[in-house]
Design a protein around this motif. Structure first.
Motif, PDB file in Angstrom:
ATOM      1  N   LEU A  54       0.729  -0.910  -0.035  1.00  0.00           N
ATOM      2  CA  LEU A  54       0.194   0.055   0.065  1.00  0.00           C
ATOM      3  C   LEU A  54       0.923   1.190   0.105  1.00  0.00           C
ATOM      4  O   LEU A  54       1.716   1.577   0.776  1.00  0.00           O
ATOM      5  CB  LEU A  54      -0.941   0.027   1.235  1.00  0.00           C
ATOM      6  CG  LEU A  54      -1.955   1.126   1.535  1.00  0.00           C
ATOM      7  CD1 LEU A  54      -2.942   1.098   0.068  1.00  0.00           C
ATOM      8  CD2 LEU A  54      -2.504   1.020   2.849  1.00  0.00           C
ATOM      9  N   GLY A  55       0.582   2.004  -0.828  1.00  0.00           N
ATOM     10  CA  GLY A  55       1.517   3.346  -0.997  1.00  0.00           C
ATOM     11  C   GLY A  55       2.489   3.535  -1.731  1.00  0.00           C
ATOM     12  O   GLY A  55       3.264   4.243  -1.771  1.00  0.00           O
ATOM     13  N   SER A  56       2.909   2.234  -2.310  1.00  0.00           N
ATOM     14  CA  SER A  56       4.007   2.115  -2.953  1.00  0.00           C
ATOM     15  C   SER A  56       3.946   2.732  -4.303  1.00  0.00           C
ATOM     16  O   SER A  56       2.918   2.973  -4.975  1.00  0.00           O
ATOM     17  CB  SER A  56       4.544   0.690  -3.418  1.00  0.00           C
ATOM     18  OG  SER A  56       3.318   0.105  -4.124  1.00  0.00           O
ATOM     19  N   LYS A  57       5.117   3.455  -5.053  1.00  0.00           N
ATOM     20  CA  LYS A  57       5.028   4.099  -6.303  1.00  0.00           C
ATOM     21  C   LYS A  57       5.008   2.982  -7.571  1.00  0.00           C
ATOM     22  O   LYS A  57       5.876   2.187  -7.449  1.00  0.00           O
ATOM     23  CB  LYS A  57       6.374   4.982  -6.294  1.00  0.00           C
ATOM     24  CG  LYS A  57       6.507   6.122  -5.346  1.00  0.00           C
ATOM     25  CD  LYS A  57       5.235   7.078  -5.678  1.00  0.00           C
ATOM     26  CE  LYS A  57       5.634   8.029  -6.944  1.00  0.00           C
ATOM     27  NZ  LYS A  57       4.657   9.056  -7.197  1.00  0.00           N
ATOM     28  N   PRO A  58       4.521   3.405  -8.467  1.00  0.00           N
ATOM     29  CA  PRO A  58       4.336   2.664  -9.650  1.00  0.00           C
ATOM     30  C   PRO A  58       5.110   2.997 -10.813  1.00  0.00           C
ATOM     31  O   PRO A  58       5.281   4.120 -10.951  1.00  0.00           O
ATOM     32  CB  PRO A  58       2.756   2.508 -10.170  1.00  0.00           C
ATOM     33  CG  PRO A  58       2.385   4.004  -9.747  1.00  0.00           C
ATOM     34  CD  PRO A  58       3.062   4.410  -8.715  1.00  0.00           C
ATOM     35  N   VAL A  93       6.916  12.883  -5.588  1.00  0.00           N
ATOM     36  CA  VAL A  93       8.326  12.801  -4.787  1.00  0.00           C
ATOM     37  C   VAL A  93       9.512  13.276  -5.833  1.00  0.00           C
ATOM     38  O   VAL A  93       9.526  12.964  -7.097  1.00  0.00           O
ATOM     39  CB  VAL A  93       8.421  11.455  -4.301  1.00  0.00           C
ATOM     40  CG1 VAL A  93       7.265  11.185  -3.227  1.00  0.00           C
ATOM     41  CG2 VAL A  93       8.656  10.449  -5.175  1.00  0.00           C
ATOM     42  N   GLU A  94      10.184  14.000  -5.058  1.00  0.00           N
ATOM     43  CA  GLU A  94      11.607  14.157  -5.889  1.00  0.00           C
ATOM     44  C   GLU A  94      12.495  12.908  -5.935  1.00  0.00           C
ATOM     45  O   GLU A  94      13.298  13.007  -6.930  1.00  0.00           O
ATOM     46  CB  GLU A  94      12.181  15.391  -4.758  1.00  0.00           C
ATOM     47  CG  GLU A  94      11.440  16.701  -4.978  1.00  0.00           C
ATOM     48  CD  GLU A  94      12.117  17.701  -4.284  1.00  0.00           C
ATOM     49  OE1 GLU A  94      13.151  17.527  -3.648  1.00  0.00           O
ATOM     50  OE2 GLU A  94      11.512  18.928  -4.254  1.00  0.00           O
ATOM     51  N   ASN A  95      12.764  12.296  -4.675  1.00  0.00           N
ATOM     52  CA  ASN A  95      13.593  11.066  -4.837  1.00  0.00           C
ATOM     53  C   ASN A  95      12.845   9.821  -4.677  1.00  0.00           C
ATOM     54  O   ASN A  95      11.785   9.795  -3.968  1.00  0.00           O
ATOM     55  CB  ASN A  95      14.649  11.309  -3.668  1.00  0.00           C
ATOM     56  CG  ASN A  95      15.428  12.539  -3.563  1.00  0.00           C
ATOM     57  OD1 ASN A  95      16.038  12.587  -4.681  1.00  0.00           O
ATOM     58  ND2 ASN A  95      15.521  13.411  -2.843  1.00  0.00           N
ATOM     59  N   ALA A 143      13.953   0.208  -4.587  1.00  0.00           N
ATOM     60  CA  ALA A 143      13.319  -0.825  -3.929  1.00  0.00           C
ATOM     61  C   ALA A 143      11.776  -0.763  -3.477  1.00  0.00           C
ATOM     62  O   ALA A 143      11.181  -1.871  -3.180  1.00  0.00           O
ATOM     63  CB  ALA A 143      14.312  -1.441  -2.514  1.00  0.00           C
ATOM     64  N   GLY A 144      11.361   0.403  -3.129  1.00  0.00           N
ATOM     65  CA  GLY A 144      10.124   0.548  -2.901  1.00  0.00           C
ATOM     66  C   GLY A 144       9.181   0.696  -4.287  1.00  0.00           C
ATOM     67  O   GLY A 144       7.939   0.813  -4.196  1.00  0.00           O
ATOM     68  N   VAL A 145       9.696   0.519  -5.459  1.00  0.00           N
ATOM     69  CA  VAL A 145       8.894   0.216  -6.811  1.00  0.00           C
ATOM     70  C   VAL A 145       8.578  -1.201  -6.774  1.00  0.00           C
ATOM     71  O   VAL A 145       9.380  -1.897  -7.311  1.00  0.00           O
ATOM     72  CB  VAL A 145       9.708   1.120  -7.757  1.00  0.00           C
ATOM     73  CG1 VAL A 145       8.607   0.795  -9.088  1.00  0.00           C
ATOM     74  CG2 VAL A 145       9.937   2.395  -7.682  1.00  0.00           C
ATOM     75  N   ASP A 146       7.488  -1.595  -6.582  1.00  0.00           N
ATOM     76  CA  ASP A 146       6.863  -2.984  -6.717  1.00  0.00           C
ATOM     77  C   ASP A 146       5.802  -3.250  -7.567  1.00  0.00           C
ATOM     78  O   ASP A 146       5.157  -4.224  -7.606  1.00  0.00           O
ATOM     79  CB  ASP A 146       6.730  -3.664  -5.453  1.00  0.00           C
ATOM     80  CG  ASP A 146       5.758  -2.697  -4.547  1.00  0.00           C
ATOM     81  OD1 ASP A 146       5.009  -1.734  -5.087  1.00  0.00           O
ATOM     82  OD2 ASP A 146       5.473  -3.195  -3.306  1.00  0.00           O
ATOM     83  N   ARG A 147       5.399  -2.469  -8.496  1.00  0.00           N
ATOM     84  CA  ARG A 147       4.194  -2.413  -9.435  1.00  0.00           C
ATOM     85  C   ARG A 147       4.588  -1.647 -10.506  1.00  0.00           C
ATOM     86  O   ARG A 147       5.040  -0.617 -10.814  1.00  0.00           O
ATOM     87  CB  ARG A 147       3.106  -2.076  -8.736  1.00  0.00           C
ATOM     88  CG  ARG A 147       2.705  -0.632  -8.492  1.00  0.00           C
ATOM     89  CD  ARG A 147       1.499  -0.238  -7.746  1.00  0.00           C
ATOM     90  NE  ARG A 147       1.455  -0.724  -6.662  1.00  0.00           N
ATOM     91  CZ  ARG A 147       0.004  -0.808  -6.184  1.00  0.00           C
ATOM     92  NH1 ARG A 147      -0.947  -0.360  -6.528  1.00  0.00           N
ATOM     93  NH2 ARG A 147       0.152  -1.036  -4.714  1.00  0.00           N
ATOM     94  N   ILE A 148       3.771  -2.049 -11.810  1.00  0.00           N
ATOM     95  CA  ILE A 148       3.816  -1.350 -13.003  1.00  0.00           C
ATOM     96  C   ILE A 148       2.219  -1.332 -13.750  1.00  0.00           C
ATOM     97  O   ILE A 148       1.764  -2.555 -13.680  1.00  0.00           O
ATOM     98  CB  ILE A 148       4.806  -2.113 -14.141  1.00  0.00           C
ATOM     99  CG1 ILE A 148       4.877  -1.300 -15.113  1.00  0.00           C
ATOM    100  CG2 ILE A 148       4.637  -3.555 -14.108  1.00  0.00           C
ATOM    101  CD1 ILE A 148       6.078  -1.917 -16.119  1.00  0.00           C
TER     102      ILE A 148
END
Length: 310
Positions: free
Chosen positions: A141-145, A176-178, A182-187
């Motif tokens: 939940l809340g991860s960046k795609p 977000v800027e940075n 490892a936090g990118v877990d979807r596409i």
């Protein structure tokens, strides 16, 4: 109690007030999910899956709404009211009819007024429950795609260009800027099948070792997946678009000014060499006259001490 309001009486006063006004920070975009007068089982599942993907930043109303007609004049009043009530700038509205089955309206608002709209029909839908995979690989939940838009129609078709912008705003989350890889877990993979049809699927992203600094990516489909057929779209009004595209001017960097946690703002002032050694001194200087008087007085005082010893 009556509060006094400072009204600028000149352009200079107005500029000073704007200079000291608090800076506006744009918050993350929330999504409002609404049901129409009539919905189908497929559309209910679609709205539930969208809410599940955005449940950290979304509001869902399950009550049916009769007087919402986004593309008709005056029919968007209720949408703007709900947008203001929930402070949501993205809208997902689902309805079902014989003329437009499994109809989904994606919209954006600016200052709680309808900015633009895209109407799509949902076909070949597969819900999240129909996919079997290891639940440990499910996106958090809340991860960046990531987004992948495949096909030349995203560049040539005005409908798909518009749909691409709305989908990016809908699913990208907070800007977000940075970013930690490892936090990118979807596409989200969007493939343009025709000038009006897009196949969209949601995949989990698994990073594996590749022997180099760049990891190897493996895609695992976790759902949902569907075909989105563009039916109608409404571009923003030029005046509203110009207003929405305004951005704050970057703060001017002041030279030789630093911020200290203890002393606050600290500045350095450049002063050229005064070259005091090259200055010519004259006898008319008051400071020298005072020094001579003091020296003469001290000399007389010392003579008196010698003449009158104790």
């Amino acid at each position: 109690m009556v509060a006094a309001i400072r009204v600028p009486r000149s352009q200079r006063a107005k500029r000073e007030l704007l200079k000291h006004a608090p800076k506006l920070v744009e918050t993350g975009k929330k999504t409002l999910i609404l049901h129409g007068t009539k919905t189908s089982a497929v559309l209910n599942s679609v709205l539930s899956d969208i809410y599940h993907l955005k449940r950290d930043n979304a509001v869902k109303y399950t009550k049916k709404n009769d007087n919402i007609r986004p593309f008709e004049s005056g029919g968007e009043t209720s949408l703007e009211f709900f947008s203001l009530k929930t402070d949501c700038s993205l809208i997902v509205y689902g309805s079902h009819s014989k003329k437009r089955p499994n109809n989904l309206v994606l919209g954006r608002t600016y200052d709680h007024h309808i900015y633009d709209l895209v109407e799509v029909g949902v076909e070949n839908y597969k819900p999240m429950e129909s996919f079997a995979y290891d639940k440990k690989l499910a996106p958090k939940l809340g991860s960046k795609p990531f987004f992948a838009f495949i096909g030349q129609h995203f560049e040539s078709s005005e409908e798909l260009k518009h749909l691409k912008e709305v989908l990016l705003d809908l699913f990208r989350g907070e800007v977000v800027e940075n970013l930690n890889l490892a936090g990118v877990d979807r596409i989200y993979v969007c493939t343009a099948i025709s000038p009006t049809t897009v196949y969209m699927m949601h995949c989990a992203l698994r990073l594996k070792r590749s022997g180099t600094s760049i990891p190897r990516m493996e895609l695992i489909e976790v759902g949902p997946s569907m075909d989105l057929v563009v039916r109608r779209h409404r571009l923003p009004v030029e005046s509203l678009k110009k207003e929405a595209m305004k951005s704050a001017e970057p703060a001017k960097k002041m030279k030789n000014v630093m911020k200290d946690p203890v002393h606050g703002r600290v500045g350095k002032v450049y002063m050229p060499d005064q070259e005091v050694g090259k200055l010519t001194l004259t006898n008319d200087i008051k400071g020298l006259k005072r020094e001579r008087r003091e020296a003469k007085k001290n000399k007389e005082h010392s003579k008196k001490q010698k003449v009158n010893p104790e």
